[in-house]
Motif scaffolding. Structure first.
Motif, PDB file in Angstrom:
ATOM      1  N   ASP A 169      16.248  42.403  29.218  1.00  0.00           N
ATOM      2  CA  ASP A 169      15.813  43.220  28.436  1.00  0.00           C
ATOM      3  C   ASP A 169      16.524  44.496  29.247  1.00  0.00           C
ATOM      4  N   LEU A 173      -2.289  41.789  32.976  1.00  0.00           N
ATOM      5  CA  LEU A 173      -2.257  42.069  31.751  1.00  0.00           C
ATOM      6  C   LEU A 173      -2.944  41.187  30.399  1.00  0.00           C
ATOM      7  N   ILE A 200       8.648  31.663  29.364  1.00  0.00           N
ATOM      8  CA  ILE A 200       7.126  31.798  29.951  1.00  0.00           C
ATOM      9  C   ILE A 200       6.241  30.798  29.331  1.00  0.00           C
ATOM     10  N   TRP A 203      -1.932  39.750  28.083  1.00  0.00           N
ATOM     11  CA  TRP A 203      -1.251  38.508  27.852  1.00  0.00           C
ATOM     12  C   TRP A 203      -1.019  37.370  28.915  1.00  0.00           C
ATOM     13  N   ARG A 204      -1.549  37.846  30.113  1.00  0.00           N
ATOM     14  CA  ARG A 204      -1.289  36.993  31.166  1.00  0.00           C
ATOM     15  C   ARG A 204      -2.621  36.206  31.603  1.00  0.00           C
ATOM     16  N   ARG A 262       0.889  42.752  37.511  1.00  0.00           N
ATOM     17  CA  ARG A 262      -0.255  43.491  37.049  1.00  0.00           C
ATOM     18  C   ARG A 262      -0.888  42.301  36.235  1.00  0.00           C
ATOM     19  N   TYR A 316      17.115  37.980  23.953  1.00  0.00           N
ATOM     20  CA  TYR A 316      15.994  38.401  24.776  1.00  0.00           C
ATOM     21  C   TYR A 316      14.722  37.625  24.325  1.00  0.00           C
ATOM     22  N   GLU A 324       9.586  37.465  34.268  1.00  0.00           N
ATOM     23  CA  GLU A 324       8.584  38.295  34.253  1.00  0.00           C
ATOM     24  C   GLU A 324       8.466  39.304  35.621  1.00  0.00           C
ATOM     25  N   VAL A 330       4.613  48.922  28.322  1.00  0.00           N
ATOM     26  CA  VAL A 330       3.390  47.879  28.387  1.00  0.00           C
ATOM     27  C   VAL A 330       2.150  48.836  28.136  1.00  0.00           C
ATOM     28  N   MET A 379      11.466  41.757  35.138  1.00  0.00           N
ATOM     29  CA  MET A 379      11.166  42.933  34.264  1.00  0.00           C
ATOM     30  C   MET A 379      10.190  44.086  34.819  1.00  0.00           C
ATOM     31  N   GLU A 380       9.335  43.314  35.509  1.00  0.00           N
ATOM     32  CA  GLU A 380       8.052  44.110  36.239  1.00  0.00           C
ATOM     33  C   GLU A 380       8.894  44.993  37.214  1.00  0.00           C
ATOM     34  N   GLU A 408       5.666  39.579  23.501  1.00  0.00           N
ATOM     35  CA  GLU A 408       7.154  39.824  23.578  1.00  0.00           C
ATOM     36  C   GLU A 408       7.614  40.650  22.395  1.00  0.00           C
ATOM     37  N   LEU A 445       6.331  44.039  22.935  1.00  0.00           N
ATOM     38  CA  LEU A 445       6.945  44.894  24.018  1.00  0.00           C
ATOM     39  C   LEU A 445       8.365  45.085  23.997  1.00  0.00           C
TER      40      LEU A 445
HETATM   41  N1  ADE Z   1       8.277  43.540  29.150  1.00  0.00           N
HETATM   42  C1  ADE Z   1       8.551  42.666  28.107  1.00  0.00           C
HETATM   43  N2  ADE Z   1       7.854  41.685  28.403  1.00  0.00           N
HETATM   44  C2  ADE Z   1       7.155  41.712  29.543  1.00  0.00           C
HETATM   45  C3  ADE Z   1       6.486  40.753  30.160  1.00  0.00           C
HETATM   46  N3  ADE Z   1       6.015  39.646  29.776  1.00  0.00           N
HETATM   47  N4  ADE Z   1       5.746  41.351  31.300  1.00  0.00           N
HETATM   48  C4  ADE Z   1       6.019  42.644  31.654  1.00  0.00           C
HETATM   49  N5  ADE Z   1       6.956  43.495  31.234  1.00  0.00           N
HETATM   50  C5  ADE Z   1       7.537  43.059  29.940  1.00  0.00           C
END
Ligand code: ADE
Length: 354
Positions: free
Chosen positions: A142, A26, A132, A28-29, A24, A124, A181, A49, A184-185, A41, A44
């Motif tokens: 998580d 996002l 990251i 923060w990416r 995705r 976590y 990531e 998200v 998690m995704e 983080e 989250l």
């Molecule tokens: N949930 C927690 N951290 C995340 C991340 N970096 N990307 C997607 N989902 C998340």
């Protein structure tokens, strides 16, 4: 529990290829810095998200660097967090920013072990930031990752130790952050708690639960602490100028440091409780109390019901932690979500009263 090398390689290739195609976009990416990774983080933790996105964007505009955050007033910081819940995260972030700014380089520590020494950064979060932002090959387990691994290895109730062991064996040296990531995704979008999309899962051919037909039973329910029901009475005191009397909650504990109309836990007679609250704060009440609709709010361990009463009042002790505020001043204070609803109802009822 060891995983065959061939399987590890297949899982990594399949999931990273999937992530490269489907990750995705996002906020923060976009541009990763240790600061932006850390803030995202923390936000989250226990929060979806979709909820985090607007908070993250506003936060980065308000506090674009760790030193600006360190210099900010705690009230501003809590205000920016208002509505996200678990407010200790915001207070810990503020404390961490001050600690990082005082470090010789004013930079974040770059290993998971050192990150864990900072307030609010646990197992976590340290793994997520280290992998990251700094490329350290450490896991980040998580709730989503727990579900993915429980299904992949068909485990009913894996311990934290087992999960960490599996997650550690899977993290690739070359792309640890992307891998974490991606896991998690996958948990958030494909390997969901209900109605998982196994047909579009890149790992289904290696998935133990998929093969055994146990996907819907993995992982089994975690034993949760008991949730208790609690009733509260809130006194919405208004002076002739229409101001509200508010108090600040103690720094530690539930909703620590947030402001509220004076509130006590009680399921007793409303009028009597209101009299007691008024006395505690030196408020003189004029006329009777009018009830407002009950407000309910679910915390992790408390199912709260608030019974708000509006009263015309004067007096009231003006201290650092209590006093009268105009509507505009109130809007600048960090308030719990239930209190925002109570205050909105009080404003609406004032607008409608003759
Ligand atoms: N949930 C927690 N951290 C995340 C991340 N970096 N990307 C997607 N989902 C998340």
């Amino acid at each position: 529990m060891s995983i065959p090398t061939q399987t590890v390689r297949r899982l990594r290739d399949a999931l990273l290829t999937h992530f490269d195609r489907h990750a995705r976009h996002l906020p923060w990416r976009r541009r990763r810095t240790p600061y932006s990774v850390w803030i995202s983080e923390i936000m989250l933790q226990q929060t979806r998200v979709e909820t985090v996105i607007p908070y993250f964007e506003r936060w980065m505009r308000a506090f674009p660097s760790v030193s600006i955050l360190a210099d900010a007033d705690e009230r501003e910081v809590l205000k920016a967090w208002e509505g996200l819940g678990y407010y200790s995260r915001a207070r810990n972030a503020h404390r961490t920013a001050k600690i990082v700014r005082e470090r010789p380089s004013a930079r974040f520590p770059d290993s998971a072990a050192r990150l864990r020494e900072l307030p609010g950064i646990g197992e976590y979060t340290s793994g997520a930031i280290a992998s990251i932002a700094f490329g350290e090959p450490v896991p980040a387990v998580d709730g989503n990752v727990r579900r993915v691994l429980s299904r992949l290895f068909d485990l009913e109730r894996p311990s934290g130790g087992t999960l960490r062991e599996l997650a550690t064996a899977l993290v690739p040296e070359d792309r640890p952050g992307d891998w974490n990531e991606a896991l998690m995704e996958l948990g958030a979008l494909v390997c969901t708690p209900r109605n998982p999309r196994c047909v579009s899962c890149p790992l289904s051919s290696d998935c133990g639960a998929f093969e055994a037909g146990t996907v819907s039973e993995r992982p089994g329910p975690r034993s949760r602490g008991k949730v208790r029901a609690a009733s509260f009475v809130s006194l919405v005191a208004r002076d002739p100028a229409g101001r509200f009397f508010v108090t600040r909650r103690p720094a530690e504990g539930l909703l620590g440091g947030l402001w509220e109309c004076p509130t006590v836990e009680s399921d007793g007679d409303g009028a009597r409780v209101v009299g007691g609250i008024a006395e505690d704060h030196g408020l003189r009440l004029a006329g009777g109390a009018r009830t407002l609709p009950e407000v309910r709010h679910a915390f992790t361990h408390i199912r709260a019901t608030y019974r708000p009463f509006v009263v015309d009042a004067s007096g009231g002790s003006e201290t650092e932690d209590s006093g009268w505020r105009t509507s505009e001043e109130l809007d600048a204070l960090p308030l719990p979500v239930a209190q925002q609803r109570i205050i909105a109802a009080a404003r609406a009822s004032a607008a409608h009263s003759p």
